[in-house]
Design a protein around this motif. Structure first.
Motif, mmCIF file in Angstrom:
data_model
loop_
_atom_site.group_PDB
_atom_site.id
_atom_site.type_symbol
_atom_site.label_atom_id
_atom_site.label_comp_id
_atom_site.label_asym_id
_atom_site.label_seq_id
_atom_site.Cartn_x
_atom_site.Cartn_y
_atom_site.Cartn_z
ATOM 1 N N SER A 42 23.607 32.967 30.561
ATOM 2 C CA SER A 42 24.171 33.175 31.902
ATOM 3 C C SER A 42 25.683 32.990 31.902
ATOM 4 C CB SER A 42 23.545 32.190 32.911
ATOM 5 O OG SER A 42 23.998 30.875 32.656
ATOM 6 N N VAL A 43 26.271 33.310 33.046
ATOM 7 C CA VAL A 43 27.689 33.017 33.261
ATOM 8 C C VAL A 43 27.744 31.931 34.336
ATOM 9 C CG1 VAL A 43 29.923 33.935 33.958
ATOM 10 C CG2 VAL A 43 28.338 35.376 32.682
ATOM 11 N N VAL A 44 28.422 30.805 34.013
ATOM 12 C CA VAL A 44 28.515 29.672 34.933
ATOM 13 C C VAL A 44 29.851 29.776 35.661
ATOM 14 C CG1 VAL A 44 28.545 27.153 35.107
ATOM 15 C CG2 VAL A 44 27.106 28.271 33.383
ATOM 16 N N LYS A 45 29.810 29.894 36.978
ATOM 17 C CA LYS A 45 31.039 30.148 37.745
ATOM 18 C C LYS A 45 31.277 29.058 38.789
ATOM 19 C CE LYS A 45 32.060 34.526 38.317
ATOM 20 N NZ LYS A 45 32.083 35.915 38.855
ATOM 21 N N ALA A 46 32.385 28.353 38.659
ATOM 22 C CA ALA A 46 32.768 27.307 39.615
ATOM 23 C C ALA A 46 33.046 27.953 40.966
ATOM 24 C CB ALA A 46 34.010 26.573 39.120
ATOM 25 N N GLY A 52 41.604 33.016 39.775
ATOM 26 C CA GLY A 52 42.214 32.562 38.532
ATOM 27 C C GLY A 52 41.317 31.609 37.764
ATOM 28 N N ARG A 53 40.008 31.596 38.128
ATOM 29 C CA ARG A 53 39.079 30.661 37.489
ATOM 30 C C ARG A 53 38.836 31.030 36.038
ATOM 31 N NH1 ARG A 53 34.258 31.831 41.185
ATOM 32 N NH2 ARG A 53 35.183 33.870 40.798
ATOM 33 N N GLY A 54 38.772 32.343 35.774
ATOM 34 C CA GLY A 54 38.486 32.812 34.417
ATOM 35 C C GLY A 54 39.453 32.219 33.406
ATOM 36 N N LYS A 55 40.753 32.225 33.756
ATOM 37 C CA LYS A 55 41.802 31.721 32.858
ATOM 38 C C LYS A 55 41.764 30.215 32.714
ATOM 39 C CE LYS A 55 45.277 34.996 34.435
ATOM 40 N NZ LYS A 55 46.321 35.117 35.453
ATOM 41 N N GLU A 99 23.392 36.191 35.912
ATOM 42 C CA GLU A 99 23.006 36.895 34.688
ATOM 43 C C GLU A 99 24.287 37.454 34.070
ATOM 44 O OE1 GLU A 99 20.825 40.508 35.375
ATOM 45 O OE2 GLU A 99 22.042 41.046 37.101
ATOM 46 N N SER A 100 24.359 37.457 32.751
ATOM 47 C CA SER A 100 25.552 38.031 32.137
ATOM 48 C C SER A 100 25.319 39.530 31.999
ATOM 49 C CB SER A 100 25.837 37.385 30.784
ATOM 50 O OG SER A 100 25.014 37.938 29.812
ATOM 51 N N VAL A 101 26.350 40.292 32.330
ATOM 52 C CA VAL A 101 26.183 41.746 32.299
ATOM 53 C C VAL A 101 27.122 42.348 31.269
ATOM 54 C CG1 VAL A 101 25.325 42.008 34.651
ATOM 55 C CG2 VAL A 101 27.777 41.968 34.243
ATOM 56 N N LYS A 105 33.654 48.905 31.844
ATOM 57 C CA LYS A 105 34.952 49.155 32.456
ATOM 58 C C LYS A 105 35.164 48.150 33.570
ATOM 59 C CE LYS A 105 36.838 53.734 32.705
ATOM 60 N NZ LYS A 105 36.649 55.095 33.201
ATOM 61 N N GLU A 106 36.391 47.628 33.731
ATOM 62 C CA GLU A 106 36.700 46.719 34.829
ATOM 63 C C GLU A 106 37.720 47.392 35.755
ATOM 64 O OE1 GLU A 106 36.531 42.189 33.813
ATOM 65 O OE2 GLU A 106 37.704 43.131 32.234
ATOM 66 N N LEU A 107 37.358 47.500 37.037
ATOM 67 C CA LEU A 107 38.229 48.139 38.026
ATOM 68 C C LEU A 107 38.652 47.116 39.070
ATOM 69 C CD1 LEU A 107 35.866 51.186 38.634
ATOM 70 C CD2 LEU A 107 37.825 51.120 37.053
ATOM 71 N N LEU A 211 31.408 42.228 40.233
ATOM 72 C CA LEU A 211 31.261 41.039 39.390
ATOM 73 C C LEU A 211 31.891 39.826 40.067
ATOM 74 C CD1 LEU A 211 29.927 40.689 36.668
ATOM 75 C CD2 LEU A 211 32.168 40.804 35.593
ATOM 76 N N ASP A 212 32.918 40.067 40.858
ATOM 77 C CA ASP A 212 33.562 38.990 41.602
ATOM 78 C C ASP A 212 33.625 39.441 43.059
ATOM 79 O OD1 ASP A 212 34.843 36.646 42.195
ATOM 80 O OD2 ASP A 212 36.751 37.156 41.252
ATOM 81 N N ALA A 213 33.831 38.510 43.972
ATOM 82 C CA ALA A 213 33.891 38.863 45.390
ATOM 83 C C ALA A 213 34.754 37.858 46.116
ATOM 84 C CB ALA A 213 32.493 38.858 45.997
HETATM 85 P P1 GDP Z 1 38.365 34.794 38.703
HETATM 86 O O1 GDP Z 1 39.066 34.589 37.383
HETATM 87 O O2 GDP Z 1 38.412 33.561 39.556
HETATM 88 O O3 GDP Z 1 38.860 35.999 39.433
HETATM 89 O O4 GDP Z 1 36.793 35.010 38.354
HETATM 90 P P2 GDP Z 1 35.967 36.345 38.005
HETATM 91 O O5 GDP Z 1 34.679 36.284 38.695
HETATM 92 O O6 GDP Z 1 36.781 37.588 38.253
HETATM 93 O O7 GDP Z 1 35.693 36.199 36.446
HETATM 94 C C1 GDP Z 1 36.746 36.282 35.495
HETATM 95 C C2 GDP Z 1 36.382 37.207 34.339
HETATM 96 O O8 GDP Z 1 35.217 36.729 33.669
HETATM 97 C C3 GDP Z 1 36.024 38.630 34.755
HETATM 98 O O9 GDP Z 1 37.161 39.453 34.915
HETATM 99 C C4 GDP Z 1 35.167 39.101 33.589
HETATM 100 O O10 GDP Z 1 35.991 39.641 32.567
HETATM 101 C C5 GDP Z 1 34.533 37.818 33.070
HETATM 102 N N1 GDP Z 1 33.099 37.767 33.473
HETATM 103 C C6 GDP Z 1 32.576 37.327 34.634
HETATM 104 N N2 GDP Z 1 31.229 37.509 34.650
HETATM 105 C C7 GDP Z 1 30.895 38.089 33.472
HETATM 106 C C8 GDP Z 1 29.658 38.538 32.881
HETATM 107 O O11 GDP Z 1 28.598 38.472 33.450
HETATM 108 N N3 GDP Z 1 29.728 39.062 31.614
HETATM 109 C C9 GDP Z 1 30.902 39.152 30.947
HETATM 110 N N4 GDP Z 1 30.907 39.683 29.712
HETATM 111 N N5 GDP Z 1 32.073 38.759 31.458
HETATM 112 C C10 GDP Z 1 32.085 38.226 32.694
#
Ligand code: GDP
Ligand code: MN
Length: 385
Positions: A42-46, A52-55, A99-101, A105-107, A211-213
């Motif tokens: 899975s992908v764990v998201k705070a 900017g959470r990803g970074k 679920e990890s997907v 392409k990322e738009l 993927l994000d909202a």
């Molecule tokens: P933000 O950094 O707070 O905007 O959080 P996001 O939800 O946009 O997640 C950051 C990045 O994590 C995304 O741009 C994706 O590249 C990556 N990511 C998030 N979910 C997935 C997933 O399910 N699979 C993969 N491979 N990458 C993911």
């Protein structure tokens, strides 16, 4: 009002916008169970009110339920610092386990109010997953904007233009257009000030998925969205701003040490400008409003004084609907109740200014009186604190 990603995705689901399968959790054990349910990965998201959470370690791919539990244990109860939170970070109390997907392409897609054309504008870029500010700076031609006429709504030709800019294959163009149409409905029907999907992805098997909202709601419309009000998470808000909002005081916490008490939003803005111009830094924006009572003014002053950064207070009251003596009474009340000794510079003009100043003079508070705003700002600058 800001809401969480998982809440924004609940709204998206109601409008038919596809999102990954996800489960909201608040403990490591729940994160483990959720990951099992999603197939062991899975992908764990705070969940915080900032991007900017990803970074910053707030979005992590895990490969087993045990790893999910471990990562969740580290995130939950911590404060996540991202480029958007400021150094104090934001408290992580919930996680979205998704679920990890498989991303092909990322738009980037966003809908906001464009003040230039006085209406909503829909923006897209092929550079999803990036900071849009960076794209705007380095590659502005990759952001395509469609201003929307609010009376006509988003027109099909505009949707087609946006999809064309994204350069999508026939296989996914139709679904992408549907998402654009749906986010326009989300925006209008929920009185949003922002709907942003970054990234909107095309999956390996050609599905279009948010993927994000991110959704911001217009505070002035919340009275007609009782259901959305339930999405409020006070733990994510600045403590003083939340207190002020509950007291119906327009207040924004800033970085400086000059507490500002003003009536009227325009006058409050001017006060911040002139104070900054004089070389002092405001600790807040505050508009106490027109019909304030002594108690409301006192509450506003107490919020200013409870801000530990505040070392001097600038009062700029133009007495009209709010009379100067009422403001003075409130100020004295708050100082008496808190026992504060923070010095004040006061500029009071208008209705009952003589009575107001007399009340302050008689109170024994450390007050310096000035006649103009420029003098007030200079006096604040010269206060030795
Ligand atoms: P933000 O950094 O707070 O905007 O959080 P996001 O939800 O946009 O997640 C950051 C990045 O994590 C995304 O741009 C994706 O590249 C990556 N990511 C998030 N979910 C997935 C997933 O399910 N699979 C993969 N491979 N990458 C993911
Ligand atoms: Mn994002």
């Amino acid at each position: 009002m800001n809401i969480h990603e998982f809440q924004a995705k609940e709204i998206f689901t109601r409008y038919g916008i596809p999102v990954p399968r996800g489960i909201v959790v608040a403990t490591p054990a729940e994160a483990e169970a959720a990951t099992k349910e999603l197939g062991g990965q899975s992908v764990v998201k705070a969940q915080i009110h900032a991007g900017g959470r990803g970074k910053s370690g707030g979005v992590q791919l895990v490969h087993s339920p045990e790893e999910a539990s471990e990562v969740a244990g580290r995130m939950l109860g911590s404060r996540l610092v991202t480029p958007q939170t400021g150094p104090q970070g934001a408290p992580v109390q919930k996680l979205l386990i998704e679920e990890s997907v498989d991303i092909k392409k990322e738009l980037y897609v966003a809908l906001t109010i464009d003040r230039g054309h006085r209406g909503p504008a829909l923006l897209v870029s092929t550079q999803g997953g990036m900071d849009i500010e960076e794209v705007a700076a380095n590659d502005p031609q990759d952001i395509h904007t469609e201003p929307v006429d609010p009376l006509l709504g988003l027109m099909p030709f505009q949707t087609r233009r946006l999809v064309r800019h994204l350069g999508l294959d026939q296989a996914v163009a139709g679904d992408a257009a549907k998402v654009l149409t749906a986010i326009y409905r989300v925006f209008v029907e929920n009185d949003c000030s922002l709907v942003e999907i970054n990234p909107l992805i095309i999956t390996g098997d050609d599905r279009v998925v948010a993927l994000d909202a991110k959704i911001n709601l217009d505070d002035d419309s919340l009275f007609r969205h009782a259901d959305l009000m339930e999405y409020r998470d006070v733990s994510q808000e600045d403590e003083l701003e939340a207190q002020a909002a509950d007291l119906d005081i327009a207040y924004v916490n800033l970085d400086g040490d000059v507490g500002c008490l003003v009536n009227g939003a325009g006058l409050a803005m001017a006060t911040l400008d002139v104070t900054t111009g004089a070389g002092a830094a405001p600790a807040n924006f505050l508009d106490v409003g027109g019909g304030a009572t002594p108690e409301k003014v006192a509450n506003a002053v107490k919020i200013i004084l409870s801000d530990s950064k505040v070392r001097r207070v600038l009062v700029n009251i133009f007495g009209g609907i709010l009379r100067c003596d009422v403001a003075a009474e409130g100020i004295v009340l708050a100082y008496k109740e808190t026992g504060s000794t923070v010095p004040l510079v006061v500029r009071m003009l208008g209705t009952n200014m003589v009575e107001g100043k007399a009340l302050l003079s008689a109170s024994g508070l450390p007050v310096v009186f000035t006649d103009t705003l420029t003098e007030a700002a200079d006096a604040i600058k010269q206060l030795n604190v």
